[in-house]
Enzyme design. Structure first.
Site, PDB file in Angstrom:
ATOM      1  N   GLU A 140     -76.175 -46.842 -14.405  1.00 17.98           N
ATOM      2  CA  GLU A 140     -74.583 -46.973 -13.935  1.00 17.98           C
ATOM      3  C   GLU A 140     -73.920 -48.083 -14.878  1.00 17.98           C
ATOM      4  O   GLU A 140     -73.049 -47.993 -15.745  1.00 17.98           O
ATOM      5  CB  GLU A 140     -74.281 -47.534 -12.480  1.00 17.98           C
ATOM      6  CG  GLU A 140     -74.535 -46.181 -11.756  1.00 17.98           C
ATOM      7  CD  GLU A 140     -74.150 -46.437 -10.043  1.00 17.98           C
ATOM      8  OE1 GLU A 140     -73.037 -47.071  -9.960  1.00 17.98           O
ATOM      9  OE2 GLU A 140     -74.708 -46.274  -9.040  1.00 17.98           O
ATOM     10  N   HIS A 173     -68.546 -42.086  -6.180  1.00 17.56           N
ATOM     11  CA  HIS A 173     -69.468 -41.704  -5.210  1.00 17.56           C
ATOM     12  C   HIS A 173     -69.223 -40.678  -4.185  1.00 17.56           C
ATOM     13  O   HIS A 173     -70.130 -40.211  -3.356  1.00 17.56           O
ATOM     14  CB  HIS A 173     -69.789 -43.011  -4.674  1.00 17.56           C
ATOM     15  CG  HIS A 173     -70.593 -43.981  -5.448  1.00 17.56           C
ATOM     16  ND1 HIS A 173     -69.733 -44.882  -6.186  1.00 17.56           N
ATOM     17  CD2 HIS A 173     -71.901 -44.281  -5.445  1.00 17.56           C
ATOM     18  CE1 HIS A 173     -70.525 -45.842  -6.608  1.00 17.56           C
ATOM     19  NE2 HIS A 173     -71.816 -45.551  -6.403  1.00 17.56           N
TER      20      HIS A 173
END
Length: 283
Positions: A140, A173
């Site tokens: 990430e 997410h």
């Protein structure tokens, strides 16, 4: 100064969402089938690296050698990391957990939350949970700090870029709510408000991580380390989902305090100018 037109935040984030969502929603569907853990976890891991892969694509497609040098330098140059930030990097998240537990006690929180967790709050199939937490932190931040955040910062103040990033990172997410065994899936089925809190908590965390990163010369290594500590802090203790709602308030107060103390950083554009030390060769 890098030309603002060098960065393409809108195409970058559109592609990141489209590809990640395609992989993760497919993985979510497969996680509910009787096919074992392997197939869907491969898709989940593939989605995890999308921000990093697209960052490399956009960096190399820009035709700007300076972007390549900046990325490589931020990745390997440990001298960018400021030792004076270590107490914040290593302690702020564990302390926020402890403070949140203390604040929860008058509202029915239990002392047992101070104990170490007996296990992880979710399952990751054939991938060890600790390894997954490390991979999530690494890939990430390779994407977010390699290109994504700078693309926002090129168009906005540090404050606006941090808030936008927090919101974009949070909703990224979303497909995980539907992946059987994921943390987001588990807390959603305990109480939808716990899942909502997860998404809200990411916004102040986005501000805090961005602050840590810039205070360390935009070091990707510093961002990865801090992100991993965030992940582990949430899993090592027996903090309850309800207390994590209190922690969101604590993290918000930390983010607000950073903004107030470092107003010049958050509301100035001067920090976008790369320092010579960030451009020097690391070969």
């Amino acid at each position: 100064m890098i030309d603002r037109r060098t960065y393409k935040p809108v195409p970058y984030y559109i592609l990141t969402y489209l590809i990640t969502y395609a992989l993760w929603f497919t993985g979510a569907y497969m996680s509910h089938r009787e096919w074992g853990d392997g197939p869907h976890m491969i898709l989940m891991l593939a989605g995890l690296i999308v921000p990093f892969v697209l960052s490399l694509v956009f960096i190399f497609a820009s035709g700007k050698p300076v972007l390549k040098r900046l990325f490589f330098n931020r990745l390997v140059n440990i001298h960018l990391i400021a030792p004076e930030t270590f107490p914040f990097i290593f302690l702020i998240m564990p302390l926020s957990v402890l403070l949140s537990i203390v604040l929860s006690l008058p509202f029915g929180g239990t002392i047992s939350q101070f104990h170490f967790a007996e296990g992880f709050s979710f399952s990751a199939g054939f991938v060890p949970v600790v390894l997954l937490l490390f991979l999530a932190s690494t890939f990430e931040e390779l994407g977010w700090r390699g290109y994504a955040f700078d693309s926002l910062e090129s168009k906005h103040t540090f404050f606006t870029a941090s808030v936008i990033f927090g919101m974009v990172w949070s909703f990224w997410h979303f497909p995980l709510l539907f992946v059987k065994g994921s943390y987001q899936y588990e807390i959603f089925h305990q109480n939808p408000l716990y899942a909502l809190n997860f998404f809200v908590s990411i916004i102040p965390l986005g501000v805090i991580i961005s602050w840590v990163c810039i205070k360390n010369g935009k070091s990707i290594l510093a961002a990865v380390l801090f992100h991993f500590i965030i992940n582990m802090s949430q899993e090592v203790s027996a903090i309850s989902p309800a207390t994590k709602c209190i922690q969101t308030g604590v993290l918000t107060m930390i983010a607000v305090a950073l903004i107030m103390v470092d107003r010049e950083l958050f509301f100035s554009r001067k920090h976008f100018v790369p320092k010579r030390s960030q451009l020097r060769s690391t070969e």
